[in-house]
Design a protein around this motif. Structure first.
Motif, PDB file in Angstrom:
ATOM      1  N   ALA A  78      95.128  54.857  48.029  1.00 30.82           N
ATOM      2  CA  ALA A  78      95.869  53.879  47.646  1.00 30.82           C
ATOM      3  C   ALA A  78      96.223  52.950  48.828  1.00 30.82           C
ATOM      4  O   ALA A  78      96.046  51.727  48.805  1.00 30.82           O
ATOM      5  CB  ALA A  78      97.292  54.336  47.022  1.00 30.82           C
ATOM      6  N   VAL A  79      96.415  53.387  49.934  1.00 27.68           N
ATOM      7  CA  VAL A  79      96.598  52.574  51.166  1.00 27.68           C
ATOM      8  C   VAL A  79      95.382  51.611  51.564  1.00 27.68           C
ATOM      9  O   VAL A  79      95.460  50.523  51.703  1.00 27.68           O
ATOM     10  CB  VAL A  79      96.786  53.502  52.306  1.00 27.68           C
ATOM     11  CG1 VAL A  79      96.949  52.582  53.614  1.00 27.68           C
ATOM     12  CG2 VAL A  79      98.302  54.037  52.287  1.00 27.68           C
ATOM     13  N   VAL A  80      94.091  52.369  51.519  1.00 30.77           N
ATOM     14  CA  VAL A  80      92.967  51.598  51.573  1.00 30.77           C
ATOM     15  C   VAL A  80      92.955  50.558  50.513  1.00 30.77           C
ATOM     16  O   VAL A  80      92.481  49.423  51.273  1.00 30.77           O
ATOM     17  CB  VAL A  80      91.667  52.708  51.589  1.00 30.77           C
ATOM     18  CG1 VAL A  80      90.284  51.997  51.617  1.00 30.77           C
ATOM     19  CG2 VAL A  80      91.766  53.546  52.778  1.00 30.77           C
ATOM     20  N   ARG A  81      93.247  50.893  49.494  1.00 30.99           N
ATOM     21  CA  ARG A  81      92.661  49.803  48.442  1.00 30.99           C
ATOM     22  C   ARG A  81      93.627  48.817  48.393  1.00 30.99           C
ATOM     23  O   ARG A  81      93.423  47.552  48.527  1.00 30.99           O
ATOM     24  CB  ARG A  81      93.049  50.493  46.898  1.00 30.99           C
ATOM     25  CG  ARG A  81      92.715  49.571  45.928  1.00 30.99           C
ATOM     26  CD  ARG A  81      92.740  50.197  44.689  1.00 30.99           C
ATOM     27  NE  ARG A  81      92.537  49.387  43.255  1.00 30.99           N
ATOM     28  CZ  ARG A  81      91.497  49.086  43.050  1.00 30.99           C
ATOM     29  NH1 ARG A  81      90.467  49.338  43.531  1.00 30.99           N
ATOM     30  NH2 ARG A  81      91.545  48.088  41.849  1.00 30.99           N
ATOM     31  N   GLN A  82      94.907  49.057  48.886  1.00 33.37           N
ATOM     32  CA  GLN A  82      96.005  48.128  48.895  1.00 33.37           C
ATOM     33  C   GLN A  82      95.693  47.105  50.097  1.00 33.37           C
ATOM     34  O   GLN A  82      95.728  45.569  50.358  1.00 33.37           O
ATOM     35  CB  GLN A  82      97.446  48.539  49.309  1.00 33.37           C
ATOM     36  CG  GLN A  82      98.558  47.961  49.626  1.00 33.37           C
ATOM     37  CD  GLN A  82      99.802  48.394  49.881  1.00 33.37           C
ATOM     38  OE1 GLN A  82      99.871  49.564  50.290  1.00 33.37           O
ATOM     39  NE2 GLN A  82     100.923  48.049  49.424  1.00 33.37           N
ATOM     40  N   ARG A  83      95.112  47.759  51.211  1.00 35.41           N
ATOM     41  CA  ARG A  83      94.719  46.852  52.438  1.00 35.41           C
ATOM     42  C   ARG A  83      93.470  45.727  52.099  1.00 35.41           C
ATOM     43  O   ARG A  83      93.527  44.927  52.393  1.00 35.41           O
ATOM     44  CB  ARG A  83      94.406  47.904  53.579  1.00 35.41           C
ATOM     45  CG  ARG A  83      95.557  48.499  54.350  1.00 35.41           C
ATOM     46  CD  ARG A  83      94.970  49.088  55.453  1.00 35.41           C
ATOM     47  NE  ARG A  83      96.064  49.910  56.286  1.00 35.41           N
ATOM     48  CZ  ARG A  83      95.866  50.576  57.420  1.00 35.41           C
ATOM     49  NH1 ARG A  83      94.558  50.426  58.132  1.00 35.41           N
ATOM     50  NH2 ARG A  83      96.627  51.229  57.852  1.00 35.41           N
ATOM     51  N   LEU A  84      92.496  46.553  51.436  1.00 38.95           N
ATOM     52  CA  LEU A  84      91.413  45.705  51.201  1.00 38.95           C
ATOM     53  C   LEU A  84      91.768  44.483  50.143  1.00 38.95           C
ATOM     54  O   LEU A  84      90.963  43.480  50.149  1.00 38.95           O
ATOM     55  CB  LEU A  84      90.410  46.531  50.547  1.00 38.95           C
ATOM     56  CG  LEU A  84      89.693  47.494  51.586  1.00 38.95           C
ATOM     57  CD1 LEU A  84      88.482  48.413  50.844  1.00 38.95           C
ATOM     58  CD2 LEU A  84      88.950  46.652  52.581  1.00 38.95           C
ATOM     59  N   LEU A  85      92.671  44.610  49.330  1.00 39.06           N
ATOM     60  CA  LEU A  85      93.151  43.669  48.271  1.00 39.06           C
ATOM     61  C   LEU A  85      94.118  42.699  48.757  1.00 39.06           C
ATOM     62  O   LEU A  85      94.818  41.825  48.008  1.00 39.06           O
ATOM     63  CB  LEU A  85      93.688  44.374  46.993  1.00 39.06           C
ATOM     64  CG  LEU A  85      92.247  44.913  46.215  1.00 39.06           C
ATOM     65  CD1 LEU A  85      92.736  45.583  45.095  1.00 39.06           C
ATOM     66  CD2 LEU A  85      91.115  44.315  45.983  1.00 39.06           C
ATOM     67  N   ALA A  86      94.812  43.020  49.956  1.00 39.48           N
ATOM     68  CA  ALA A  86      95.828  42.041  50.492  1.00 39.48           C
ATOM     69  C   ALA A  86      95.282  40.830  51.073  1.00 39.48           C
ATOM     70  O   ALA A  86      93.942  40.658  51.021  1.00 39.48           O
ATOM     71  CB  ALA A  86      96.422  42.919  51.827  1.00 39.48           C
ATOM     72  N   ALA A  87      96.251  39.702  51.431  1.00 41.15           N
ATOM     73  CA  ALA A  87      95.564  38.594  52.033  1.00 41.15           C
ATOM     74  C   ALA A  87      94.635  38.602  53.150  1.00 41.15           C
ATOM     75  O   ALA A  87      93.766  37.832  53.333  1.00 41.15           O
ATOM     76  CB  ALA A  87      96.663  37.582  52.356  1.00 41.15           C
ATOM     77  N   SER A  88      94.870  39.666  54.139  1.00 43.17           N
ATOM     78  CA  SER A  88      93.834  39.820  55.185  1.00 43.17           C
ATOM     79  C   SER A  88      93.552  41.233  55.216  1.00 43.17           C
ATOM     80  O   SER A  88      94.604  41.838  54.757  1.00 43.17           O
ATOM     81  CB  SER A  88      94.412  39.055  56.388  1.00 43.17           C
ATOM     82  OG  SER A  88      95.625  39.775  56.960  1.00 43.17           O
ATOM     83  N   ALA A  89      92.932  41.740  55.914  1.00 40.66           N
ATOM     84  CA  ALA A  89      92.699  43.479  55.968  1.00 40.66           C
ATOM     85  C   ALA A  89      91.863  43.753  57.255  1.00 40.66           C
ATOM     86  O   ALA A  89      91.029  42.836  58.042  1.00 40.66           O
ATOM     87  CB  ALA A  89      91.587  43.572  54.738  1.00 40.66           C
ATOM     88  N   LEU A  90      92.223  44.854  57.630  1.00 39.65           N
ATOM     89  CA  LEU A  90      91.798  45.850  58.818  1.00 39.65           C
ATOM     90  C   LEU A  90      91.506  46.848  58.405  1.00 39.65           C
ATOM     91  O   LEU A  90      92.772  47.790  58.426  1.00 39.65           O
ATOM     92  CB  LEU A  90      92.632  45.447  60.121  1.00 39.65           C
ATOM     93  CG  LEU A  90      92.016  46.079  61.464  1.00 39.65           C
ATOM     94  CD1 LEU A  90      90.669  45.852  61.564  1.00 39.65           C
ATOM     95  CD2 LEU A  90      92.955  45.918  62.636  1.00 39.65           C
ATOM     96  N   VAL A  91      90.406  47.262  58.197  1.00 37.23           N
ATOM     97  CA  VAL A  91      90.305  48.815  57.804  1.00 37.23           C
ATOM     98  C   VAL A  91      89.102  49.746  58.299  1.00 37.23           C
ATOM     99  O   VAL A  91      88.052  48.868  58.645  1.00 37.23           O
ATOM    100  CB  VAL A  91      89.878  48.887  56.148  1.00 37.23           C
ATOM    101  CG1 VAL A  91      89.570  50.073  55.681  1.00 37.23           C
ATOM    102  CG2 VAL A  91      90.914  48.130  55.207  1.00 37.23           C
ATOM    103  N   GLU A  92      89.252  50.780  58.687  1.00 30.91           N
ATOM    104  CA  GLU A  92      88.416  51.765  59.457  1.00 30.91           C
ATOM    105  C   GLU A  92      88.390  53.136  58.867  1.00 30.91           C
ATOM    106  O   GLU A  92      89.472  53.589  58.654  1.00 30.91           O
ATOM    107  CB  GLU A  92      88.654  51.740  60.904  1.00 30.91           C
ATOM    108  CG  GLU A  92      87.629  52.338  61.736  1.00 30.91           C
ATOM    109  CD  GLU A  92      87.631  52.368  63.208  1.00 30.91           C
ATOM    110  OE1 GLU A  92      86.965  52.978  63.687  1.00 30.91           O
ATOM    111  OE2 GLU A  92      88.513  51.482  63.701  1.00 30.91           O
ATOM    112  N   LEU A  93      87.418  53.572  58.204  1.00 30.90           N
ATOM    113  CA  LEU A  93      87.150  54.722  57.772  1.00 30.90           C
ATOM    114  C   LEU A  93      85.909  55.616  58.480  1.00 30.90           C
ATOM    115  O   LEU A  93      84.983  55.157  58.949  1.00 30.90           O
ATOM    116  CB  LEU A  93      86.914  54.728  56.284  1.00 30.90           C
ATOM    117  CG  LEU A  93      87.459  53.746  55.318  1.00 30.90           C
ATOM    118  CD1 LEU A  93      86.916  53.772  53.962  1.00 30.90           C
ATOM    119  CD2 LEU A  93      89.003  54.289  55.435  1.00 30.90           C
TER     120      LEU A  93
END
Length: 305
Positions: A78-93
């Protein structure tokens, strides 16, 4: 196929378990000038394609805003999805928080509210990277990797991108620098990216050095005169230029990625030919890159020229 790719591993033993600090692998990256909020859903779909393609292996950990690794369980998903759909995103998996494995996803998505998208003279961009284990070259073959890279980018509004051999570094320490310096000087076909989020601040519409697959879009492909004009300037028998749309193309340098070996006289001439054509648009990093000095970075970025 991967027998032609040198094994680049730096491991340490922790309580009887081998932990990889550096590993050879494959990287697929795209750079996009559109602001993140206009393509967030497309990035999320690309992540799902990646997950399906590498199954049963999965990037099972994400980094939180404190820099700690958290499991991608139901709450983490849920956190990853929320970050990717936000106005800007910084995601590392990644697959494992303690070792590089060849499975990773990184994305820096910048909002139109951030300076850079409203002013064309600014250099910020959105950057996206997918990693594949080197074993996929044997298990699935280079044509599968090529088709997969093109499919990943199909819905993304990229201005440029690349796919090919790359060194994955878990944590770039001073102790690892001599080994990284040795490998990058001897085997020019290996890419090395340090801090994708920093690269996203400065790349703009410039191009990274040539790789096995080179994705060229606007404005560079237009300034080159289009796919046909570019094809007429490339004469290596192993080079293929494929038009993906009126303003986008992919340049393949041979049927499979190659590391090259300068000590053995393997200089990757097709890569050098493309670098000469693209030289006016190549990116020049300012400052250090990990523990490489600015002069070393400049020499490495221009290794095909």
């Amino acid at each position: 196929m991967s027998g032609r790719v040198p094994r680049i591993r730096e491991d340490i033993d922790i309580d009887g378990q081998r932990v990889a600090l550096v590993r050879e692998g494959l990287s697929i990256a795209f750079y996009m000038r559109q602001p993140h909020e206009l393509m967030a859903s497309a990035v999320l779909r690309a992540l799902e394609r990646y997950r399906q393609a590498i199954s049963p292996r999965q990037p099972g950990w994400y980094v939180d805003y404190s820099g700690d690794w958290q499991p991608v369980d139901a709450a983490g998903e849920a956190v990853v999805r929320q970050r990717l759909l936000a106005a800007s995103a910084l995601v590392e998996l990644i697959e494992r928080p303690d070792s590089v494995t060849g499975v990773a996803f990184k994305y820096q998505g910048r909002s139109k509210a951030v300076a850079g998208f409203e002013d064309e003279e600014r250099e910020s961009t959105c950057a996206l990277e997918f990693r594949l284990p080197i074993e996929f070259l044997d298990d699935r073959g280079p044509e599968w990797i090529r088709s997969f890279a093109i499919d990943l980018g199909r819905e993304l509004p990229w201005t440029s991108g690349h796919a090919g051999l790359s060194l994955e570094v878990g944590a770039w320490s001073r102790a690892l620098t001599p080994r990284l310096r040795e490998v990058t000087r001897r085997h020019p076909g290996f890419d090395l990216v340090h801090r994708l989020n920093r690269l996203a601040l400065y790349l703009g519409t410039k191009l990274r050095p040539p790789a096995w697959l080179n994705f060229l879009g606007p404005p560079v492909l237009n300034e080159l005169g289009g796919a046909e004009a570019l094809r007429s300037r490339l004469h290596s028998p192993s080079t293929q230029v494929e038009s993906l749309s009126p303003d986008r193309a992919v340049v393949s340098l041979g049927p499979a990625p190659e590391a090259g070996d300068l000590e053995a006289g393997d200089t990757l001439p097709a890569y050098r030919e493309l670098a000469r054509v693209l030289e006016p648009w190549l990116y020049a990093h300012k400052g250090e890159w990990g523990f490489f000095t600015e002069a070393e970075v400049r020499q490495w970025e221009r290794r095909f020229l």
